[in-house]
Design a protein around this motif. Structure first.
Motif, PDB file in Angstrom:
ATOM      1  N   VAL A 164      41.598  32.412   2.431  1.00 19.21           N
ATOM      2  CA  VAL A 164      41.724  33.694   1.728  1.00 19.21           C
ATOM      3  C   VAL A 164      41.336  34.850   2.654  1.00 19.21           C
ATOM      4  CG1 VAL A 164      40.718  35.133  -0.096  1.00 19.21           C
ATOM      5  CG2 VAL A 164      41.455  32.802  -0.607  1.00 19.21           C
ATOM      6  N   ILE A 165      40.271  34.666   3.410  1.00 19.44           N
ATOM      7  CA  ILE A 165      39.853  35.712   4.354  1.00 19.44           C
ATOM      8  C   ILE A 165      40.946  35.955   5.394  1.00 19.44           C
ATOM      9  CG2 ILE A 165      38.168  36.312   6.136  1.00 19.44           C
ATOM     10  CD1 ILE A 165      36.120  34.612   4.463  1.00 19.44           C
ATOM     11  N   ALA A 166      41.506  34.882   5.922  1.00 15.21           N
ATOM     12  CA  ALA A 166      42.583  35.012   6.908  1.00 15.21           C
ATOM     13  C   ALA A 166      43.830  35.635   6.287  1.00 15.21           C
ATOM     14  CB  ALA A 166      42.912  33.645   7.504  1.00 15.21           C
ATOM     15  N   LEU A 167      44.165  35.227   5.075  1.00 16.91           N
ATOM     16  CA  LEU A 167      45.323  35.777   4.383  1.00 16.91           C
ATOM     17  C   LEU A 167      45.150  37.283   4.165  1.00 16.91           C
ATOM     18  CD1 LEU A 167      47.968  35.569   2.775  1.00 16.91           C
ATOM     19  CD2 LEU A 167      46.598  34.882   0.785  1.00 16.91           C
ATOM     20  N   THR A 168      43.946  37.698   3.829  1.00 15.68           N
ATOM     21  CA  THR A 168      43.692  39.118   3.600  1.00 15.68           C
ATOM     22  C   THR A 168      43.963  39.931   4.856  1.00 15.68           C
ATOM     23  OG1 THR A 168      41.983  38.522   1.985  1.00 15.68           O
ATOM     24  CG2 THR A 168      41.978  40.787   2.802  1.00 15.68           C
ATOM     25  N   ARG A 169      43.538  39.420   5.990  1.00 18.00           N
ATOM     26  CA  ARG A 169      43.805  40.129   7.248  1.00 18.00           C
ATOM     27  C   ARG A 169      45.304  40.209   7.523  1.00 18.00           C
ATOM     28  NH1 ARG A 169      38.787  36.879   9.754  1.00 18.00           N
ATOM     29  NH2 ARG A 169      37.150  38.399   9.285  1.00 18.00           N
ATOM     30  N   ARG A 170      46.012  39.143   7.204  1.00 21.22           N
ATOM     31  CA  ARG A 170      47.467  39.166   7.389  1.00 21.22           C
ATOM     32  C   ARG A 170      48.113  40.173   6.441  1.00 21.22           C
ATOM     33  NH1 ARG A 170      50.995  39.473  10.945  1.00 21.22           N
ATOM     34  NH2 ARG A 170      52.923  39.853   9.805  1.00 21.22           N
TER      35      ARG A 170
END
Length: 265
Positions: A164-170
């Motif tokens: 989720v953290i990585a997806l948010t950055r994307r």
């Protein structure tokens, strides 16, 4: 002027805990709140609480954030009712704990669907509306997505929240050309119904975790929601791709380090 005056805010998981706290606080800040939860009657109670305080809220039928059709219907009803969408707070989720050598694949898959797929489905359905409004996305990560744990067997939970953290950055990268911001709030241990029955239960090794948290207490739902309100507001207009950790300093210190006393005169 209230910080979210006139903004249309979709918040999933509004039946209880952080979702209910978010719905109440966003409404108090002037947002037009569209809530949703599988626990529909409890979500309707949240709507009634908002109305009692003079706010505006809508709660369509039961919302299943792991079902694409359900999320799409929720999104379109919100847009039809209020003319658009400005804020999406992908709060809803569910977790099944277990170690890698013991957790059934079914439980691992359940957790990823509930905590990761749910975020993607919600953002995917609302994205065209956010592009039109130059809106913002709020996701919920966790300190579990940042560090491992010697006391909590949370393999699937760590995997989903890290994603989720990585997806948010994307999403921040993809949204930037359209003025769409995306930020994540990552709580530590929060005193809520679910944690009281599990991580804060009398027989769980994390029961005494508060004495290891630098600020000396377990978090409350309002601690998380306050961070989310800031990120959703114009005060955070130049913030995107951030992961704001709300854990009392827990993830910032070494575990079990003794308190240092200043003996200087």
């Amino acid at each position: 002027m209230r910080r979210l005056e006139g903004k249309v805010a979709l918040i999933s998981g509004t039946a209880r805990n952080q979702g209910r706290a978010a719905a109440l606080r966003f409404a108090a800040e002037g947002a037009l709140v569209v809530g949703g939860d599988l626990r529909h009657e409890e979500a309707l109670e949240t709507q009634r609480l908002i109305a009692h305080e003079g706010g505006t809220a809508l709660t369509p039928g039961p919302l299943d954030v792991t079902d694409e059709a359900s999320v799409r219907a929720w999104t379109e009803e919100a847009a039809d009712a209020f003319g658009g969408i400005d804020i999406v707070y992908a709060n809803a989720g569910a977790v099944r704990f277990g170690a890698v050598d013991a957790q059934p694949y079914e439980d691992f898959s359940f957790t990823l669907r509930a905590e990761l797929d749910s975020v993607w489905l919600t953002v995917r359905a609302t994205w065209p509306h956010l592009v039109r409004s130059r809106g913002c996305v709020l996701t919920v990560g966790s300190t579990a997505g940042l560090t491992g744990s010697l006391t909590n067997r949370r393999t699937a939970h760590s995997a989903s929240k890290g994603a989720v953290i990585a997806l948010t950055r994307r999403l921040a990268a993809e949204g930037a050309p359209y003025g769409v911001r995306a930020n994540c709030v990552s709580p530590g241990l929060i005193d809520a119904e679910g944690s009281r029955g599990d991580l804060l239960a009398e027989d769980h090794p994390m029961r005494e975790i508060a004495r290891h948290i630098p600020l000396g207490r377990v978090g409350e739902p309002d601690d998380v929601v306050a961070a989310a309100v800031f990120l959703a507001s114009d005060e955070a207009a130049y913030i995107t791709g951030a992961n704001l950790v709300v854990d009392g300093g827990w993830s910032a210190v070494l575990p079990g380090a003794p308190t240092w006393k200043d003996n200087r005169t």
